[in-house]
Write a protein that holds these residues in place. Structure first.
Motif, mmCIF file in Angstrom:
data_model
loop_
_atom_site.group_PDB
_atom_site.id
_atom_site.type_symbol
_atom_site.label_atom_id
_atom_site.label_comp_id
_atom_site.label_asym_id
_atom_site.label_seq_id
_atom_site.Cartn_x
_atom_site.Cartn_y
_atom_site.Cartn_z
ATOM 1 N N UNK A 1 0.840 -1.199 0.000
ATOM 2 C CA UNK A 1 0.000 0.000 0.000
ATOM 3 C C UNK A 1 0.874 1.248 0.000
ATOM 4 N N UNK A 2 0.530 2.182 -0.866
ATOM 5 C CA UNK A 2 1.305 3.416 -0.975
ATOM 6 C C UNK A 2 0.744 4.475 -0.039
ATOM 7 N N UNK A 3 1.611 5.372 0.422
ATOM 8 C CA UNK A 3 1.193 6.459 1.290
ATOM 9 C C UNK A 3 2.020 7.705 1.008
ATOM 10 N N UNK A 4 1.457 8.861 1.357
ATOM 11 C CA UNK A 4 2.140 10.123 1.066
ATOM 12 C C UNK A 4 1.573 11.218 1.963
ATOM 13 N N UNK A 5 2.385 12.255 2.205
ATOM 14 C CA UNK A 5 1.938 13.443 2.931
ATOM 15 C C UNK A 5 1.489 14.537 1.970
ATOM 16 N N UNK A 6 1.352 14.198 0.705
ATOM 17 C CA UNK A 6 0.973 15.189 -0.304
ATOM 18 C C UNK A 6 -0.386 15.819 0.039
ATOM 19 N N UNK A 7 -0.400 17.148 0.088
ATOM 20 C CA UNK A 7 -1.631 17.877 0.398
ATOM 21 C C UNK A 7 -2.184 18.481 -0.885
ATOM 22 N N UNK A 8 -2.828 17.624 -1.680
ATOM 23 C CA UNK A 8 -3.383 18.067 -2.956
ATOM 24 C C UNK A 8 -4.855 17.672 -3.012
ATOM 25 N N UNK A 9 -5.526 18.012 -4.112
ATOM 26 C CA UNK A 9 -6.956 17.745 -4.208
ATOM 27 C C UNK A 9 -7.279 16.277 -4.475
ATOM 28 N N UNK A 10 -6.452 15.609 -5.259
ATOM 29 C CA UNK A 10 -6.725 14.207 -5.579
ATOM 30 C C UNK A 10 -5.436 13.377 -5.538
ATOM 31 N N UNK A 11 -4.808 13.264 -4.368
ATOM 32 C CA UNK A 11 -3.582 12.457 -4.291
ATOM 33 C C UNK A 11 -3.892 10.990 -4.577
ATOM 34 N N UNK A 12 -3.116 10.387 -5.444
ATOM 35 C CA UNK A 12 -3.384 9.021 -5.888
ATOM 36 C C UNK A 12 -2.522 8.041 -5.091
ATOM 37 N N UNK A 13 -2.917 7.830 -3.835
ATOM 38 C CA UNK A 13 -2.203 6.905 -2.957
ATOM 39 C C UNK A 13 -3.226 6.083 -2.180
ATOM 40 N N UNK A 14 -2.795 4.937 -1.663
ATOM 41 C CA UNK A 14 -3.710 4.061 -0.936
ATOM 42 C C UNK A 14 -4.038 4.589 0.455
ATOM 43 N N UNK A 15 -3.032 5.119 1.131
ATOM 44 C CA UNK A 15 -3.234 5.670 2.473
ATOM 45 C C UNK A 15 -3.000 7.168 2.433
ATOM 46 N N UNK A 16 -4.054 7.924 2.648
ATOM 47 C CA UNK A 16 -3.984 9.386 2.701
ATOM 48 C C UNK A 16 -4.675 9.801 3.992
ATOM 49 N N UNK A 17 -3.894 10.323 4.928
ATOM 50 C CA UNK A 17 -4.444 10.624 6.244
ATOM 51 C C UNK A 17 -3.724 11.834 6.850
ATOM 52 N N UNK A 18 -4.498 12.882 7.090
ATOM 53 C CA UNK A 18 -3.968 14.106 7.687
ATOM 54 C C UNK A 18 -4.727 14.481 8.956
ATOM 55 N N UNK A 19 -5.545 13.557 9.473
ATOM 56 C CA UNK A 19 -6.390 13.870 10.612
ATOM 57 C C UNK A 19 -5.710 13.752 11.961
ATOM 58 N N UNK A 20 -4.428 13.385 11.969
ATOM 59 C CA UNK A 20 -3.637 13.315 13.186
ATOM 60 C C UNK A 20 -2.267 13.929 12.902
ATOM 61 N N UNK A 21 -1.514 14.288 13.945
ATOM 62 C CA UNK A 21 -0.170 14.830 13.719
ATOM 63 C C UNK A 21 0.679 13.888 12.869
ATOM 64 N N UNK A 22 1.627 14.456 12.154
ATOM 65 C CA UNK A 22 2.497 13.663 11.286
ATOM 66 C C UNK A 22 3.126 12.517 12.073
ATOM 67 N N UNK A 23 3.181 11.373 11.429
ATOM 68 C CA UNK A 23 3.728 10.189 12.080
ATOM 69 C C UNK A 23 3.624 9.003 11.148
ATOM 70 N N UNK A 24 3.608 7.822 11.717
ATOM 71 C CA UNK A 24 3.504 6.595 10.936
ATOM 72 C C UNK A 24 2.051 6.445 10.485
ATOM 73 N N UNK A 25 1.762 6.828 9.246
ATOM 74 C CA UNK A 25 0.378 6.811 8.768
ATOM 75 C C UNK A 25 -0.174 5.390 8.679
ATOM 76 N N UNK A 26 0.673 4.426 8.398
ATOM 77 C CA UNK A 26 0.215 3.043 8.366
ATOM 78 C C UNK A 26 -0.286 2.614 9.755
ATOM 79 N N UNK A 27 0.504 2.936 10.758
ATOM 80 C CA UNK A 27 0.133 2.574 12.124
ATOM 81 C C UNK A 27 -1.123 3.320 12.564
ATOM 82 N N UNK A 28 -1.230 4.587 12.178
ATOM 83 C CA UNK A 28 -2.413 5.364 12.542
ATOM 84 C C UNK A 28 -3.675 4.800 11.902
#
Length: 201
Positions: free
Chosen positions: A50-77
């Motif tokens: 699964x792909x993940x990114x901190x990209x803050x765009x309108x339609x980021x094309x990644x499997x895990x996109x999560x900005x609802x918590x402070x920066x960290x391990x997005x997979x774990x979050x």
């Protein structure tokens, strides 16, 4: 340079042509079977593919996109949110057979801050996973692996701000959606299944 309002308007009009059909969908288990269960544990796997990114765009094309918590391990979050939602939804089981629920994340694509701030009537929390139940003592599979879609419209703009003020953060909303889905998947509670159309990824 385009002003932010004009840029958001242009993106909204562009996304309008990309309106998709989303859904909450799964096959409900037999309540006669689940009534005998009591959840001993919930395990969540997040495939390395699964792909993940901190990209803050309108339609980021990644499997895990999560900005609802402070920066960290997005997979774990994302795994923690899925686990909490399933545990909450399964908490009502009071049977004698101890079971283990195993979930594998497929998509965890929440809205980005730029969508939350600049768009209206757009944005989807795209949560998808597979789930299977095992006997906690013997390890025997009690169900087949089953895909679950727990997609729902995101609250953006003023609606998102008002939700936050009431304590309904994006994290809380997603946990509650997964809990509602889990509860009904196990044969109890209201049925949240259905589809909707909305501009989004």
């Amino acid at each position: 340079m385009l002003k932010p309002a004009l840029l958001a308007l242009g993106l909204t009009l562009g996304l309008a042509a990309c309106s998709n059909t989303w859904e909450t969908a799964y096959e409900q288990l037999d309540p006669a079977q689940t009534a005998s269960w009591r959840v001993a544990s919930v395990d969540v796997a997040v495939p390395e593919t699964l792909t993940t990114s901190e990209e803050n765009s309108y339609t980021p094309d990644f499997d895990i996109v999560w900005h609802g918590e402070p920066a960290g391990d997005r997979r774990a979050q994302a795994a923690a949110i899925l686990r909490e939602g399933i545990e909450k939804g399964a908490a009502g089981l009071r049977g004698k057979t101890r079971v283990r629920i195993v979930a594998t994340l497929g998509q965890f694509h929440a809205i980005t801050p730029v969508v939350r701030e600049n768009l209206q009537n757009s944005g989807v929390h795209n949560i998808q996973y597979s789930v299977q139940v095992f006997d906690a003592r013997t390890g025997a599979a009690l169900t087949e692996p089953q895909p679950v879609k727990a997609e729902f419209p995101a609250l953006v703009g003023t609606a998102g701000d008002e939700a936050d003020a009431r304590g309904l953060t994006q994290r809380v909303q997603i946990v509650n959606q997964i809990a509602l889905v889990t509860q009904n998947w196990l044969g109890t509670g209201p049925d949240p299944r259905g589809s909707f159309q909305r501009r989004g990824r």
